[in-house]
Write a protein that holds these residues in place. Structure first.
Motif, mmCIF file in Angstrom:
data_model
loop_
_atom_site.group_PDB
_atom_site.id
_atom_site.type_symbol
_atom_site.label_atom_id
_atom_site.label_comp_id
_atom_site.label_asym_id
_atom_site.label_seq_id
_atom_site.Cartn_x
_atom_site.Cartn_y
_atom_site.Cartn_z
ATOM 1 N N ASP A 36 33.940 8.467 62.013
ATOM 2 C CA ASP A 36 33.960 7.435 60.979
ATOM 3 C C ASP A 36 34.420 8.100 59.692
ATOM 4 O O ASP A 36 33.635 8.425 58.816
ATOM 5 N N GLY A 37 35.714 8.352 59.646
ATOM 6 C CA GLY A 37 36.285 9.124 58.549
ATOM 7 C C GLY A 37 37.090 10.275 59.108
ATOM 8 O O GLY A 37 38.151 10.076 59.698
ATOM 9 N N ARG A 38 36.539 11.498 59.001
ATOM 10 C CA ARG A 38 37.272 12.665 59.496
ATOM 11 C C ARG A 38 36.326 13.693 60.085
ATOM 12 O O ARG A 38 35.243 13.936 59.563
ATOM 13 N N VAL A 39 36.752 14.310 61.177
ATOM 14 C CA VAL A 39 36.025 15.389 61.844
ATOM 15 C C VAL A 39 37.039 16.451 62.240
ATOM 16 O O VAL A 39 38.188 16.128 62.581
ATOM 17 N N TRP A 40 36.627 17.719 62.196
ATOM 18 C CA TRP A 40 37.492 18.824 62.609
ATOM 19 C C TRP A 40 37.125 19.260 64.014
ATOM 20 O O TRP A 40 35.941 19.364 64.345
ATOM 21 N N ALA A 41 38.136 19.525 64.834
ATOM 22 C CA ALA A 41 37.896 19.943 66.218
ATOM 23 C C ALA A 41 38.920 20.993 66.625
ATOM 24 O O ALA A 41 40.002 21.097 66.041
ATOM 25 N N LYS A 42 38.564 21.758 67.638
ATOM 26 C CA LYS A 42 39.487 22.751 68.178
ATOM 27 C C LYS A 42 40.685 22.046 68.787
ATOM 28 O O LYS A 42 40.543 21.098 69.558
ATOM 29 N N SER A 43 41.867 22.497 68.456
ATOM 30 C CA SER A 43 43.077 21.873 68.960
ATOM 31 C C SER A 43 43.124 21.943 70.489
ATOM 32 O O SER A 43 42.872 22.995 71.075
ATOM 33 N N GLY A 44 43.405 20.805 71.115
ATOM 34 C CA GLY A 44 43.498 20.748 72.567
ATOM 35 C C GLY A 44 42.184 20.483 73.267
ATOM 36 O O GLY A 44 42.136 20.453 74.493
ATOM 37 N N ALA A 45 41.092 20.286 72.493
ATOM 38 C CA ALA A 45 39.773 20.116 73.105
ATOM 39 C C ALA A 45 39.482 18.674 73.513
ATOM 40 O O ALA A 45 38.500 18.428 74.209
ATOM 41 N N MET A 46 40.305 17.717 73.099
ATOM 42 C CA MET A 46 40.039 16.325 73.430
ATOM 43 C C MET A 46 40.291 16.047 74.911
ATOM 44 O O MET A 46 41.334 16.414 75.450
ATOM 45 N N VAL A 47 39.337 15.403 75.571
ATOM 46 C CA VAL A 47 39.522 14.997 76.964
ATOM 47 C C VAL A 47 39.592 13.480 77.101
ATOM 48 O O VAL A 47 40.093 12.974 78.111
ATOM 49 N N ALA A 48 39.104 12.740 76.103
ATOM 50 C CA ALA A 48 39.186 11.279 76.118
ATOM 51 C C ALA A 48 38.895 10.763 74.711
ATOM 52 O O ALA A 48 38.317 11.479 73.882
ATOM 53 N N ARG A 49 39.288 9.536 74.465
ATOM 54 C CA ARG A 49 38.990 8.915 73.172
ATOM 55 C C ARG A 49 39.029 7.408 73.314
ATOM 56 O O ARG A 49 39.593 6.866 74.262
ATOM 57 N N LYS A 50 38.432 6.721 72.354
ATOM 58 C CA LYS A 50 38.564 5.272 72.255
ATOM 59 C C LYS A 50 38.409 4.869 70.799
ATOM 60 O O LYS A 50 37.761 5.558 70.015
ATOM 61 N N GLY A 51 39.053 3.746 70.459
ATOM 62 C CA GLY A 51 39.040 3.322 69.072
ATOM 63 C C GLY A 51 40.286 3.774 68.343
ATOM 64 O O GLY A 51 41.204 4.361 68.918
ATOM 65 N N ALA A 52 40.314 3.508 67.046
ATOM 66 C CA ALA A 52 41.480 3.821 66.212
ATOM 67 C C ALA A 52 41.308 5.218 65.612
ATOM 68 O O ALA A 52 40.913 5.376 64.446
ATOM 69 N N VAL A 53 41.574 6.229 66.425
ATOM 70 C CA VAL A 53 41.440 7.616 65.985
ATOM 71 C C VAL A 53 42.800 8.290 66.062
ATOM 72 O O VAL A 53 43.468 8.243 67.104
ATOM 73 N N LYS A 54 43.186 8.935 64.970
ATOM 74 C CA LYS A 54 44.466 9.636 64.909
ATOM 75 C C LYS A 54 44.217 11.132 64.838
ATOM 76 O O LYS A 54 43.335 11.597 64.118
ATOM 77 N N PHE A 55 45.003 11.899 65.591
ATOM 78 C CA PHE A 55 44.857 13.347 65.617
ATOM 79 C C PHE A 55 46.039 14.001 64.906
ATOM 80 O O PHE A 55 47.195 13.656 65.154
ATOM 81 N N ALA A 83 40.529 14.733 63.433
ATOM 82 C CA ALA A 83 40.363 13.432 64.083
ATOM 83 C C ALA A 83 39.958 12.466 62.986
ATOM 84 O O ALA A 83 38.881 12.599 62.395
ATOM 85 N N GLU A 84 40.828 11.514 62.686
ATOM 86 C CA GLU A 84 40.594 10.607 61.563
ATOM 87 C C GLU A 84 40.641 9.155 62.016
ATOM 88 O O GLU A 84 41.426 8.792 62.892
ATOM 89 N N GLY A 85 39.784 8.348 61.403
ATOM 90 C CA GLY A 85 39.752 6.923 61.714
ATOM 91 C C GLY A 85 38.362 6.489 62.098
ATOM 92 O O GLY A 85 37.352 6.997 61.588
ATOM 93 N N GLN A 86 38.307 5.560 63.052
ATOM 94 C CA GLN A 86 37.033 5.066 63.555
ATOM 95 C C GLN A 86 37.109 4.935 65.069
ATOM 96 O O GLN A 86 38.038 4.310 65.588
#
Length: 231
Positions: A36-55, A83-86
């Motif tokens: 809900d805003g912005r979060v920092w994550a290790k690049s390439g660590a995403m395995v799934a997502r849902k919602g309006a999130v931009k990387f 990871a930004e958005g909601q």
């Protein structure tokens, strides 16, 4: 192993909502992040997502010139993405165990390879062990995380925390097995010449981190090689 019906399998593996925090462990190896805003994550660590999130990959100067220069000096660095958005993002890193730490004005140093994600309110600074950089290709870099918020770190298997105090004396660890340590400690790089001679010039055990003072250090039962010795 008991055979599950499809219904039992879906019920057992369905995502859980047991916490109101932005970070929640779905399993010891899977992290759910409510963005809900912005979060920092290790690049390439995403395995799934849902919602309006931009990387977006971290910008070259996004965390300051000092961090950029240290990355260039070491030839390596933690590659972060925003990871930004909601929405919701699910993160994992090669099946490593995930531990959540809530910082309340504290600071912690984490091996650069063991940072999975942290909230936007956390300040991050790259630190480099110069003596290691002189002896190893690329050196050894760490991330100092401080402030208010949750940090997700990873380890191979169950980590162990060793207290460091004047009473216990200094603690020596293998750099490849060292996950994190308290912000009150500054490790010293030491070389065990006799051990290096015994085991061969390329032995990782001949290079150690010495922790002395008041604090703690976290190690894992695994040697994770993130750099190679120079020939």
């Amino acid at each position: 192993m008991a055979v599950k019906s499809l219904k039992e399998f879906l019920a057992a593996t369905q995502e859980k909502d047991l916490s109101s925090d932005a970070f929640e462990l779905e399993s010891p190896y899977m992290l759910e992040v409510r963005v809900d805003g912005r979060v920092w994550a290790k690049s390439g660590a995403m395995v799934a997502r849902k919602g309006a999130v931009k990387f977006t990959r971290e910008g070259v100067l996004e965390r300051g010139v000092g961090n950029l220069l240290k990355k260039l000096a070491t030839g390596e660095g933690l590659r972060l993405m925003k990871a930004e958005g909601q929405g919701r993002v699910y993160l994992a890193d090669m099946g490593k165990k995930i531990t959540l730490l809530r910082l309340e004005g504290d600071s912690v140093f984490v091996n650069g390879n063991d940072v999975l994600a942290f909230e936007d309110g956390i300040d991050s600074q790259i630190t480099m062990m110069r003596k290691v950089a002189g002896m190893m290709a690329g050196g050894l870099f760490n991330i100092r995380l401080s402030g208010q918020g949750i940090v997700a770190i990873t380890s191979h298997y169950e980590p162990m925390t060793l207290p460091v105090s004047a009473q216990t004396g200094p603690i020596f660890t293998d750099p490849n097995s060292t996950v994190a340590w308290s912000g009150t400690l500054t490790p010293e790089v030491v070389t065990d010449i006799s051990l290096g001679t015994l085991l061969g010039r390329g032995s990782g055990e001949s290079l150690q981190l010495k922790f002395a003072g008041e604090g703690w250090v976290v190690v894992q039962p695994y040697e994770e090689v993130t750099f190679q010795t120079k020939p």
